[in-house]
Design a protein around this motif. Structure first.
Motif, PDB file in Angstrom:
ATOM      1  N   TYR A 272       0.808  -1.232   0.000  1.00  0.00           N
ATOM      2  CA  TYR A 272       0.000   0.000   0.000  1.00  0.00           C
ATOM      3  C   TYR A 272       0.840   1.281   0.000  1.00  0.00           C
ATOM      4  O   TYR A 272       0.316   2.359   0.233  1.00  0.00           O
ATOM      5  N   GLY A 274       2.355   2.690  -2.559  1.00  0.00           N
ATOM      6  CA  GLY A 274       2.210   3.515  -3.765  1.00  0.00           C
ATOM      7  C   GLY A 274       3.574   3.800  -4.354  1.00  0.00           C
ATOM      8  O   GLY A 274       4.536   3.073  -4.073  1.00  0.00           O
ATOM      9  N   SER A 281      -0.960   7.974  -3.354  1.00  0.00           N
ATOM     10  CA  SER A 281      -1.073   6.751  -4.155  1.00  0.00           C
ATOM     11  C   SER A 281      -2.502   6.683  -4.676  1.00  0.00           C
ATOM     12  O   SER A 281      -3.421   7.251  -4.073  1.00  0.00           O
ATOM     13  N   GLU A 282      -2.682   5.954  -5.773  1.00  0.00           N
ATOM     14  CA  GLU A 282      -4.034   5.865  -6.335  1.00  0.00           C
ATOM     15  C   GLU A 282      -4.977   5.168  -5.350  1.00  0.00           C
ATOM     16  O   GLU A 282      -6.086   5.638  -5.102  1.00  0.00           O
ATOM     17  N   GLN A 283      -4.496   4.057  -4.754  1.00  0.00           N
ATOM     18  CA  GLN A 283      -5.356   3.355  -3.785  1.00  0.00           C
ATOM     19  C   GLN A 283      -5.679   4.258  -2.591  1.00  0.00           C
ATOM     20  O   GLN A 283      -6.767   4.233  -2.047  1.00  0.00           O
ATOM     21  N   LYS A 306      -3.111   5.800   2.997  1.00  0.00           N
ATOM     22  CA  LYS A 306      -2.488   4.526   2.601  1.00  0.00           C
ATOM     23  C   LYS A 306      -2.875   3.422   3.592  1.00  0.00           C
ATOM     24  O   LYS A 306      -3.112   2.274   3.204  1.00  0.00           O
TER      25      LYS A 306
END
Ligand SMILES: Cc1ncc(COP(=O)(O)O)c(C=O)c1O
Length: 353
Positions: A272, A274, A281-283, A306
């Motif tokens: 997580y 990124g 990060s995209e998530q 994250k």
């Protein structure tokens, strides 16, 4: 680094008595709320709660306030006026150190091992408002263990500033970790009162001290809570071993030998993170919008987004059981929301506005 806790503690004291005997300057109101998140719970089909450590202390608050209560008490007891620490450009720890030190009439020096940004943003603006002295030394990334990094920065700070009270990155030592031993007792009690004693407790790991303190605290009080740390930076060589060794050190300072190994550290290391520490990060962006749009709660792109992406991702993979309650430790960090271009936080993603 061995950080001796300087108090007359006897062999017959329980760990709670030892903890209570160690000097601490309260910097916030406790306990922080454990709030239910009904719309997120309905979405995930399981009870989800948030532990609100995000508002802890002054200057927009966060988890580091709990560590600073012990660290600054130690600094004051030793007669220090000058506090030195370091971190990444959006270090919340640095900001909270400056705020808490101001409250105690101490002066703060903050080291950043990066180029001075042309425009200050987020935490750096707040540091300026707080009157902290910021030193930018562009050395780049390191790939060293956290212990080696701390030793080197300590040397640099002594050479540049002389005598001062040095706080490691993230307040990462056994004394700072006691803040999260206290938190572990607090969360365990709240979880038991809410009927969710066996919940998963999910949090961000940056320096790892919060996770170490919780590991020690939950083990010492015999809690059934299950911890999961989400690494947000992949910053340190041998990170799980460092976390285990700090948890063990915290245990021995409280008179209770613990024997965590690196393999027993509940940490997801790279999934997580990124692109890199300190960048959205995209998530994480999806996680931020999910929580904001379902519950009106904000996360920060560097740490908590994250970690919350980790909660959502591990839930979706079925790694957290089916219906076991979840507790998300909201550790703060909101000033960093204002340090990034809108476009880097609002990338278009499936199903979200
Ligand atoms: C908002 C926020 N959450 C979580 C963390 C991680 O805490 P720790 O450094 O104790 O792992 C930090 C600092 O690193 C932080 O600023």
């Amino acid at each position: 680094m061995i950080h001796k806790i300087p108090h007359a503690l006897t062999d017959t004291m329980t760990f709670r008595e030892r903890l209570g005997a160690i000097e601490r300057i309260p910097l916030a109101e406790y306990p922080t709320p454990l709030e239910q998140l009904p719309r997120l719970s309905a979405e995930l089909g399981r009870p989800v709660y948030v532990k609100r450590d995000d508002g802890l202390g002054r200057a927009l608050g966060g988890n580091k306030t709990r560590k600073l209560e012990y660290l600054l008490a130690d600094a004051r007891r030793k007669g220090h006026q000058k506090i030195v620490t370091f971190g990444g450009l959006q270090s919340n720890h640095a900001r909270l150190t400056a705020a808490a030190a101001n409250r105690l009439g101490m002066q703060t020096h903050l080291f950043y091992f990066e180029k001075r940004p042309t425009q200050l943003a987020g935490n750096l603006v707040i540091n300026k408002l707080l009157g902290a002295n910021m030193h930018f030394i562009p050395l780049g990334g390191n790939g060293m263990s956290i212990e080696t990094t701390i030793r080197l920065v300590r040397l640099v700070s002594v050479c540049m500033l002389g005598r001062s009270y040095f706080i490691p990155v993230g307040g990462h030592n056994a004394l700072g970790g006691l803040g999260y031993v206290r938190a572990a007792l607090e969360i365990d009690e709240q979880a038991r009162a809410a009927g969710i004693a066996q919940a998963h407790l999910i949090l961000a790991a940056g320096s790892g001290g919060t996770l170490s303190g919780l590991m020690a605290g939950l083990a010492l009080c015999g809690s059934q809570l299950k911890l999961l740390g989400i690494d947000v930076g992949k910053l340190w060589k041998g990170f799980p071993a460092s976390i285990a060794s700090l948890a063990n050190e915290i245990g021995s300072q409280l008179g209770q030998p613990l024997s965590f190994t690196a393999q027993q550290v509940p940490l997801i290391e790279s999934t997580y993170v990124g692109p890199i520490y300190g960048s959205p990060s995209e998530q994480g962006n999806i996680a931020m919008r999910t929580l904001a749009q379902l519950e009106g709660l904000l996360l920060d792109p560097v740490y908590t987004a994250k970690a919350f992406a980790g909660l959502l991702g591990e839930h979706a993979k079925g790694h957290l059981g089916q219906r076991t309650p979840l507790i998300f430790l909201h550790s703060g960090g909101l000033p960093a929301l204002f340090a990034f271009e809108a476009g880097s936080l609002l990338n278009k993603a499936s199903g979200l506005k």
